[in-house]
Design a protein around this motif. Structure first.
Motif, PDB file in Angstrom:
ATOM      1  N   ILE A 240       0.826  -1.200   0.000  1.00 50.94           N
ATOM      2  CA  ILE A 240       0.000   0.000   0.000  1.00 50.94           C
ATOM      3  C   ILE A 240       0.863   1.253   0.000  1.00 50.94           C
ATOM      4  O   ILE A 240       0.480   2.299  -0.538  1.00 50.94           O
ATOM      5  N   GLY A 241       2.077   1.147   0.566  1.00 53.94           N
ATOM      6  CA  GLY A 241       2.977   2.291   0.601  1.00 53.94           C
ATOM      7  C   GLY A 241       3.392   2.721  -0.793  1.00 53.94           C
ATOM      8  O   GLY A 241       3.354   3.912  -1.144  1.00 53.94           O
ATOM      9  N   LEU A 242       3.793   1.755  -1.620  1.00 56.18           N
ATOM     10  CA  LEU A 242       4.214   2.078  -2.985  1.00 56.18           C
ATOM     11  C   LEU A 242       3.035   2.608  -3.793  1.00 56.18           C
ATOM     12  O   LEU A 242       3.175   3.565  -4.566  1.00 56.18           O
ATOM     13  N   LEU A 243       1.876   1.996  -3.604  1.00 58.82           N
ATOM     14  CA  LEU A 243       0.695   2.457  -4.335  1.00 58.82           C
ATOM     15  C   LEU A 243       0.357   3.899  -3.958  1.00 58.82           C
ATOM     16  O   LEU A 243      -0.034   4.696  -4.811  1.00 58.82           O
ATOM     17  N   SER A 244       0.515   4.233  -2.691  1.00 54.98           N
ATOM     18  CA  SER A 244       0.229   5.601  -2.242  1.00 54.98           C
ATOM     19  C   SER A 244       1.142   6.611  -2.923  1.00 54.98           C
ATOM     20  O   SER A 244       0.722   7.722  -3.243  1.00 54.98           O
TER      21      SER A 244
END
Length: 300
Positions: A240-244
């Motif tokens: 989710i961090g990379l997607l954010s």
């Protein structure tokens, strides 16, 4: 201002109220989430001022931020200083809480809900498919169970660490429950793995032809590539961090979808809220895998 310092064990200390710099928000925090990431950081036995999920009210803004932000209820993620009465946050990493949503539900959704929905989308999960979810009683897992049902799952199998969690995950919508120490025999179209370790390969083995496993845990694990070939199985990692950072448009869309599902009663976050002084008990719940849903402490 009271805050927690972590140096092997959490310690309550007095700190200066932070001042928002350019592009920053100052949030008077009401709640802070406690999860496996914090437990792992504490185990490193170094002094840390960790980040995490928070929910609260914006009380001041730095330069470059519209004054209209002040007074808004928000929830989101901060990279440090989460366990304090006042927290600095970035506008891109918080979202305004709808008026009808209580803070505890918002905190559970802004991270756990995003992870659960994002992992389902990464696995191309569709209506009519069957799914197994490991860590199904966790903060993200129990929402994944509910989301899968809301998105039309034909069958949801919840995998948990102990039989004591069976009733909880069934209340969340699971059609069947298995534990990690019993054989897994039922084939499914999709596996969401939030645990890691040996469960990754076990999840691959129960995939039906063309099945997809999404690994979103930091618990590692290995996959035998040969086990993917004959049935055209796929393993995907999710962060989710990379997607954010790379697809903020998707994050905004997922947030909007989650608020709608919550308003419609199709998802209902479960949480345990402990007082600020209960941080040791909160950490123990996570470390011993006894938590049912999201664990958080009151920071106000």
């Amino acid at each position: 201002m009271r805050k927690l310092r972590f140096s092997g064990v959490p310690e309550q200390i007095a700190g200066a109220e932070p001042v928002p710099g350019p592009g920053q928000l100052l949030v008077r925090s009401e709640l802070a989430g406690v999860g496996v990431g914090l437990v792992r950081m504490i185990a490193s036995d170094t002094t840390i001022d960790p980040g995490g999920e928070i929910a609260g009210v914006i009380v001041a803004v730095g330069s470059g931020i519209a004054p209209e932000w002040v007074g808004r209820r928000v929830a989101g993620v901060v990279f440090e200083g989460a366990y304090a009465e006042y927290v600095l946050a970035a506008p891109a990493l918080v979202t305004e809480i709808p008026d009808e949503v209580v803070a505890a539900d918002a905190l559970a959704i802004v991270r756990g809900g995003l992870v659960a929905l994002g992992a389902l989308r990464a696995g191309r999960f569709g209506a009519g498919e069957s799914i197994m979810i490991t860590g199904a009683a966790s903060g993200s897992g129990h929402l994944a169970v509910q989301l899968a049902k809301a998105l039309g799952a034909s069958r949801v199998v919840a995998a948990v660490s102990s039989a004591e969690k069976a009733e909880f995950v069934r209340e969340c919508g699971a059609d069947a429950v298995v534990t990690y120490d019993e054989p897994w025999t039922e084939r499914v179209d999709v596996v969401l793995d939030g645990v890691g370790g040996e469960l990754v390969q076990r999840g691959v083995e129960i995939l039906a032809p063309h099945g997809r496993l999404v690994a979103y845990s930091a618990g590692r694990g290995t996959v035998d590539a040969n086990s993917l070939l004959a049935d055209l199985k796929t393993v995907t990692g999710f962060s989710i961090g990379l997607l954010s950072r790379t697809r903020p448009d998707l994050i905004d869309a997922y947030r909007a979808e989650l608020w709608k599902l919550l308003a419609a009663g199709l998802i209902r976050p479960r949480h345990t809220v402990l007082p600020f002084e209960g941080i040791d008990a909160a950490i123990d719940l996570i470390a011993t895998r006894r938590n049912l849903g999201r664990v958080m402490i009151r920071t106000a």
